[in-house]
Design a protein around this motif. Structure first.
Motif, PDB file in Angstrom:
ATOM      1  N   ALA A   1      -2.319   8.093   1.187  1.00  0.00           N
ATOM      2  CA  ALA A   1      -2.537   8.674   2.514  1.00  0.00           C
ATOM      3  C   ALA A   1      -1.491   8.163   3.488  1.00  0.00           C
ATOM      4  O   ALA A   1      -1.157   6.971   3.475  1.00  0.00           O
ATOM      5  N   PRO A   2      -0.958   9.016   4.344  1.00  0.00           N
ATOM      6  CA  PRO A   2       0.028   8.545   5.319  1.00  0.00           C
ATOM      7  C   PRO A   2      -0.602   7.674   6.390  1.00  0.00           C
ATOM      8  O   PRO A   2      -1.799   7.768   6.675  1.00  0.00           O
ATOM      9  N   ILE A   3       0.213   6.800   6.970  1.00  0.00           N
ATOM     10  CA  ILE A   3      -0.160   6.127   8.209  1.00  0.00           C
ATOM     11  C   ILE A   3       0.823   6.552   9.281  1.00  0.00           C
ATOM     12  O   ILE A   3       1.959   6.960   8.984  1.00  0.00           O
ATOM     13  N   ILE A   4       0.393   6.459  10.538  1.00  0.00           N
ATOM     14  CA  ILE A   4       1.171   6.984  11.654  1.00  0.00           C
ATOM     15  C   ILE A   4       1.186   5.945  12.768  1.00  0.00           C
ATOM     16  O   ILE A   4       0.139   5.445  13.186  1.00  0.00           O
ATOM     17  N   ALA A   5       2.396   5.615  13.242  1.00  0.00           N
ATOM     18  CA  ALA A   5       2.553   4.658  14.346  1.00  0.00           C
ATOM     19  C   ALA A   5       3.998   4.726  14.826  1.00  0.00           C
ATOM     20  O   ALA A   5       4.836   5.403  14.226  1.00  0.00           O
ATOM     21  N   ASP A   6       4.283   4.028  15.904  1.00  0.00           N
ATOM     22  CA  ASP A   6       5.663   3.901  16.379  1.00  0.00           C
ATOM     23  C   ASP A   6       6.284   2.705  15.672  1.00  0.00           C
ATOM     24  O   ASP A   6       6.092   1.566  16.071  1.00  0.00           O
ATOM     25  N   PHE A   7       7.066   2.977  14.629  1.00  0.00           N
ATOM     26  CA  PHE A   7       7.583   1.900  13.798  1.00  0.00           C
ATOM     27  C   PHE A   7       8.828   1.225  14.371  1.00  0.00           C
ATOM     28  O   PHE A   7       9.122   0.076  14.038  1.00  0.00           O
ATOM     29  N   ASP A   8       9.598   1.941  15.187  1.00  0.00           N
ATOM     30  CA  ASP A   8      10.878   1.392  15.638  1.00  0.00           C
ATOM     31  C   ASP A   8      10.948   1.132  17.134  1.00  0.00           C
ATOM     32  O   ASP A   8      12.018   0.859  17.672  1.00  0.00           O
TER      33      ASP A   8
END
Length: 561
Positions: free
Chosen positions: A389-396
């Motif tokens: 399952a994907p995860i979603i966040a502001d990674f950068d």
């Protein structure tokens, strides 16, 4: 690992096309091309895929997120990667497959995040120090109690500290004390069954305390409500007639002020149970419903929709179960379900999922229209089944949402042929809340309501406050009104205003106080139990939230008759 920011194909000849034009125009067009989505941020090559999902959090306290996941046979590691570039922070080899999704939380109360991962075939639960990967504690569930159950985190026994709750094979359910891994309670709900579902944590007997919901694979095919304090059975239902692998989602689906649990079964049914164990409604699907469900208001109609998968079809059904709103058929199984967020920033939630056909999809929640798709199998160059399952966040740290997912090929019979790759993608212009872990949050609600879901205590938040704040209310519990007070205890912060909101027990925003003035690092407001429309709210548990970066705090309020 390789950093690989890609431009869309049409930009490849942009310099030839713009020959003789001004540098300014060229840069403008390049910026426009760069803003298109999706784009590969980075990838990290693996010797096996990852099943389940990942989790993200700032585990090394550097102000930027990290991503944690486990891998299958032929790799057998727990990885912590820096989310901005995919570089390795730390890894640990468990010596076996790691099927259960990890969680990130401060389980021992030391104000630093830990990583909790069940290692499936070694029959161990590990608690790692987030900063270094050092083992704080590990506990064996005992041979042959393999662990496929993603752990949930909550204070279920009311001792003021967090527990790690998970299932195992042969009917075992454990609640482990987060500070040292010792057993708070352990129960068996049928030795012929396997508890592979991730537990759901919610109040199932209306006593104001948290309980545990689990489902059986094999055995009696039952769902169980267990008392959070000691694991004793509150109720069970044998309505399902076949396997249940993933746990349910929960929210106030029917808008009666109490949560319902939504779960799929291999008997081709989607079930919605009331919190007392009675069946609210069920729906028939064309194939087995093995993937986890999700819940969100996808079309902004102020009702929750249910997202579920029947083999290779993702379906969105109304909160009453009477209307199929839209569906999407893919070329492969979608076994780990969908993540929800407003990826493109259009104020409508999107549905994000991968499948075994190697394609990652983002579909508009209101009607299923394609926001974007990416053929990761074509990019990877070999089989890329996404049993993840994907995860979603502001990674950068650019204030825009990104997506992380893993795929590849993996079997237990010939593990030497296994392979995989982890991808992070720039996803869109969305700047709102993401989906930071499997099932969205530590209690596995799998319900997207915005920045906050269900009743979560301050130390269970995914975000770590960057300066100190205390939040209190008096009286609490209250009948007519309560005085909510907060104080900022970090003199380095010059904050003059702050936002304060109240959510109900199912995560809906019921009162927004707007911007409150802060004088001498403190402020207060009186709440009389009235919602935004001026209506008296029913008795129950509510959560007061401060959600202003760099401040984050919550406080549980109890309104009584």
């Amino acid at each position: 690992m390789k950093n690989n920011v890609e431009f869309p194909n049409k930009t490849c000849s942009i310099w030839n096309f713009m020959h003789g034009r001004s540098l300014f125009v060229i840069l403008v067009l390049l910026a426009h091309a760069y803003a298109q989505y999706p784009q590969v941020m980075w990838w990290h090559d693996l010797n096996a895929p990852s099943f389940g999902s990942a989790a993200t959090g700032d585990i090394d306290n550097d102000g930027i997120l990290e991503i944690v996941f486990g891998t299958y046979f032929n790799d057998e590691n727990i990885y912590a990667l820096n989310a901005e570039d995919g570089s390795l922070l730390w890894s640990y080899n468990t010596g076996g497959c790691n099927d259960a999704s990890p969680v990130i939380a401060d389980v021992d109360g030391d104000d630093s995040l830990e990583v909790i991962v069940p290692a499936s075939s070694p029959y161990h639960v590990y608690c790692f120090k987030g900063t270094t990967g050092e083992i704080e504690w590990d506990v064996s569930t005992g041979y042959p109690n393999c662990i496929d159950s993603p752990p949930a985190i909550a204070d279920v026994d009311n001792d003021g500290s967090l527990e790690v709750i998970l299932g195992a094979w042969y009917g075992n359910v454990f609640a482990l004390n987060g500070e040292d891994g010792s057993i708070s309670w352990h129960v068996n709900v049928g030795t012929n069954s396997y508890i592979q579902s991730g537990p759901n944590i919610l109040d199932l007997d209306s006593d104001g305390d948290l309980d545990v919901f689990v489902a059986q694979w094999s055995g009696d095919y039952r769902v169980y409500a267990l008392d959070g304090e000691n694991g004793s059975t509150i109720w069970f239902s044998d309505v399902p007639q076949d396997h249940m692998y993933h746990g349910g989602s929960f929210a106030d689906v029917d808008e009666d002020g109490r949560a319902e649990i939504v779960i799929g079964s291999y008997d081709n049914h989607l079930y919605v149970f009331n919190d007392d164990g009675s069946l609210h409604w069920s729906a028939i699907a064309p194939y087995y419903v093995g993937a986890p469900t999700s819940v969100a208001d996808l079309n902004n109609d102020e009702h929750l929709e249910i997202i579920f998968v029947t083999y290779n079809q993702l379906r969105v059904i109304s909160h009453t179960g009477s209307t199929l709103i839209w569906s999407c058929t893919t070329g492969g199984n979608i076994f780990r379900g969908a993540a929800i967020s407003d990826i493109d920033g259009d104020d409508t939630l999107d549905v994000v999922f991968g499948s075994d056909d190697g394609i990652l999809r983002v579909l508009r929640g209101s009607d299923g229209a394609v926001v974007w798709t990416m053929d990761l199998e074509a990019h990877y160059g070999q089989t890329f089944e996404m049993d993840h399952a994907p995860i979603i966040a502001d990674f950068d740290g650019d204030n825009k949402l990104d997506v992380f997912i893993i795929g590849g090929y993996g079997t237990s019979s010939q593990p030497q042929n296994n392979h995989g790759r982890a991808y992070a993608l720039h996803a869109g212009d969305g700047t709102g809340s993401g989906w930071p872990m499997f099932r969205h949050d530590l209690r596995h609600s799998a319900c997207f309501h915005g920045p906050w879901t269900a009743v979560e205590e301050a130390h269970e938040r995914e975000a770590v406050a960057l300066c100190d704040i205390t939040l209190r209310a008096d009286p609490n519990p209250f009948i007519h009104q309560t005085d909510i007070r907060f104080q900022i205890t970090d003199d380095r912060q010059n904050i003059t205003e702050i936002g304060l909101k109240i959510y109900d027990a199912c995560g809906r925003l019921v009162k927004d106080f707007g911007r409150l003035s802060v004088i001498a690092h403190q402020s207060s407001v009186v709440w009389n139990g009235i919602d935004a429309a001026g209506r008296k709210l029913p008795a129950g548990v509510y959560v007061c939230c401060i959600e202003d970066n760099p401040l984050a705090a919550t406080y549980k309020l109890v309104l009584v008759d």
